[in-house]
Scaffold this active site. Structure first.
Site, PDB file in Angstrom:
ATOM      1  N   HIS A 160     -10.246   7.740  25.646  1.00 23.00           N
ATOM      2  CA  HIS A 160     -10.862   6.630  24.893  1.00 23.00           C
ATOM      3  C   HIS A 160     -11.067   6.996  23.424  1.00 23.00           C
ATOM      4  CE1 HIS A 160     -12.012   4.971  28.907  1.00 23.00           C
ATOM      5  NE2 HIS A 160     -12.164   6.249  29.183  1.00 23.00           N
ATOM      6  N   SER A 287       0.958   8.092  -3.385  1.00 25.97           N
ATOM      7  CA  SER A 287       0.619   6.717  -3.735  1.00 25.97           C
ATOM      8  C   SER A 287       0.917   6.505  -5.213  1.00 25.97           C
ATOM      9  CB  SER A 287      -0.867   6.477  -3.458  1.00 25.97           C
ATOM     10  OG  SER A 287      -1.368   5.451  -4.293  1.00 25.97           O
ATOM     11  N   LYS A 293      -3.380  10.935  -2.889  1.00 22.98           N
ATOM     12  CA  LYS A 293      -2.885  10.558  -1.562  1.00 22.98           C
ATOM     13  C   LYS A 293      -1.680  11.366  -1.091  1.00 22.98           C
ATOM     14  CE  LYS A 293      -4.196   7.883   0.912  1.00 22.98           C
ATOM     15  NZ  LYS A 293      -4.045   6.437   1.049  1.00 22.98           N
ATOM     16  N   GLU A 300       4.539   7.048  10.388  1.00 22.88           N
ATOM     17  CA  GLU A 300       4.235   5.607  10.432  1.00 22.88           C
ATOM     18  C   GLU A 300       5.506   4.792  10.634  1.00 22.88           C
ATOM     19  OE1 GLU A 300       0.659   4.628   7.554  1.00 22.88           O
ATOM     20  OE2 GLU A 300       2.021   6.028   6.621  1.00 22.88           O
TER      21      GLU A 300
END
Ligand code: ARG
Length: 468
Positions: A160, A287, A293, A300
């Site tokens: 979970h 970024s 970043k 992804e």
């Protein structure tokens, strides 16, 4: 209506050429041109068989076969001109051949594009599956290497997405190896399913001509382990069956799901909140606005592409479900999704295999996360069970200890003994010995468990498999 030229292969009964839009909607050569090597292989075998049974002469066969080789080398050199008005790879090749080798007008004897494309695709599936097997093996090897480097790194395992019990990072990574190994079995199954020759089924009902189906199957390598030719047994099924497409897309979609879950773990682990790993610069991006970043784009994109693989499978299932027997032109749409499955899944696997060697575990953050004593609450239950307390009761007792530690605002392992003792008399002073991670893992040495010896044995097992 169009000025498009009359179709030379089937144009006999037509007085008018196809509309430009008919050509556009009908052509498949823009994507099936990649079948050229298999189409040439199939046609060479077909010519060989026609000569074998006496439907063409040896000289004609020779001329056809060397003409086909010549065309393939032009295709491979990028100088072959594909014509969409000729619809597909099959007719483009056949017409180019016939222009140079008159005997090629006999090549399509006893053959239809329906059994021809089914044959080409089965050859393609066998080759594509072998390439995916290699890419899977590379991912497995990279995961095993990373597991080997992280067998001493203990992290929380999650259920979970809440901290559950401690495991080694290696045990977590080896879970993916099990998945990719099952994928290997699925892909090997596709290869086996593809290994049956449909050539000779004709358009739907075979042929009246004296062909030799076993000969052509043998020529094309559609043979079992004992070298016996494997041929399809129902001509109507053979030209309309797309089960191998579905099995292939399903295996690729499942690989995608596994890669997507792996990606999600690395995306979480590389976040500041987890900090379990650092990803290699070469597989992350920055970024344009925020200079600090470092984004896990490769993972992804893999997670995103897995959705595309699911879509391909769905598309095939939906396309086939309402089709009456046998061949319907809808089936031409079967190729883009399987080609996309192959292109994407190999790109995804190869990216992961190349990225994993640069992943660095961050032992301090892992140690901080796994120091949470609640991860061993279940081991306290086992401690009580060993003292004769029934499991349900022991579970309840440890629940009360956890609640007490929250109330007193002290970590579970630092509860004052007198307080703990009041919860249950089976607790003795040594109960806090449970809170030792190495010991907790060493106590889990049954097959499949995260004990260090089990994990080491599994790493050795996968290494041995790889060297076979
Ligand atoms: N390009 C076609 C396909 O991929 C080949 C088969 C054509 N058969 C036909 N009856 N028009 O499905």
């Amino acid at each position: 209506m169009s000025k498009a030229k009359k179709q030379a292969t089937w144009g006999g009964r037509f007085s008018e050429g196809a509309a430009d839009l008919m050509v556009r909607i009908g052509e498949s050569v823009s994507f099936d041109h990649r079948l050229a090597p298999f189409d040439v292989q199939g046609s060479k075998a077909q010519a060989g068989m026609l000569a074998h049974v006496g439907l063409i002469t040896r000289d004609e066969c020779q001329a056809i076969q060397s003409g086909l080789d010549e065309i393939l080398s032009r295709i491979e050199a990028g100088v072959f001109e594909w014509d969409p008005a000729l619809e597909d790879v099959h007719m483009n090749i056949e017409q180019a051949l016939t222009a140079e080798v008159p005997a090629a007008a006999k090549l399509h004897t006893a053959r239809s594009r329906n059994d021809q494309v089914a044959t080409d695709m089965r050859l393609w599936f066998k080759s594509a599956s072998s390439e995916i097997e290699n890419s899977l093996a590379a991912v497995i090897a990279a995961l095993v290497d990373l597991a080997d480097k992280t067998s001493e790194v203990i992290i929380p395992g999650y259920t979970h997405l809440q901290r559950a019990q401690p495991v080694s990072m290696a045990h977590h990574l080896l879970a993916y190896v099990e998945m990719f190994d099952r994928d290997r079995t699925a892909i090997a199954g596709v290869k086996k399913q593809a290994n049956v020759c449909p050539l000779g089924s004709g358009a739907i009902a075979g042929t009246t001509l004296p062909i030799d189906r076993e000969f052509v199957a043998r020529e094309l390598g559609f043979v079992d382990a004992g070298g016996e030719p494997q041929i399809t047994q129902n001509s109507m099924d053979a030209v309309s069956d797309r089960d191998t497409f579905i099995a292939f897309a399903s295996a690729c979609a499942t690989i995608g799901v596994h890669l997507s879950r792996l990606s999600e773990d690395f995306i979480l682990w590389s976040s500041a909140e987890f900090g379990f790993v650092r990803l290699p610069d070469a597989f992350t991006t920055g970024s344009s606005l925020m200079p600090q970043k470092k984004n896990p784009d490769a993972f992804e994109l893999i997670r995103g592409k897995s959705a595309r693989l699911n879509g391909n499978l769905q598309m095939l299932l939906t396309m086939v479900k309402g089709l009456p027997l046998t061949y319907n032109r809808d089936l031409q749409e079967d190729k883009p999704p399987v080609f996309d499955c192959f292109d994407q899944v190999t790109l995804m696997l190869d990216t992961v295999a190349a990225c994993l060697p640069g992943v660095k575990a961050q032992p301090e953050s892992c140690a901080a996360a796994v120091a949470d004593p609640l991860l061993l609450a279940t081991d306290v239950v086992d401690y009580l069970v060993n003292k004769g307390v029934p499991f349900r009761k022991a579970h309840h007792v440890v629940g009360a200890l956890v609640s007490l530690s929250e109330k007193l605002d002290v970590p579970l392992n630092e509860l004052p003994f007198e307080e703990a003792r009041q919860v249950h008399e089976a607790l003795e002073e040594d109960w806090t010995n449970v809170f030792n991670l190495q010991q907790a893992l060493a106590a889990r040495e049954k097959p499949g468990m995260p004990g260090p010896e089990q994990v080491a044995a599994r790493i050795a097992y996968w290494r041995k498999q790889a060297s076979k």
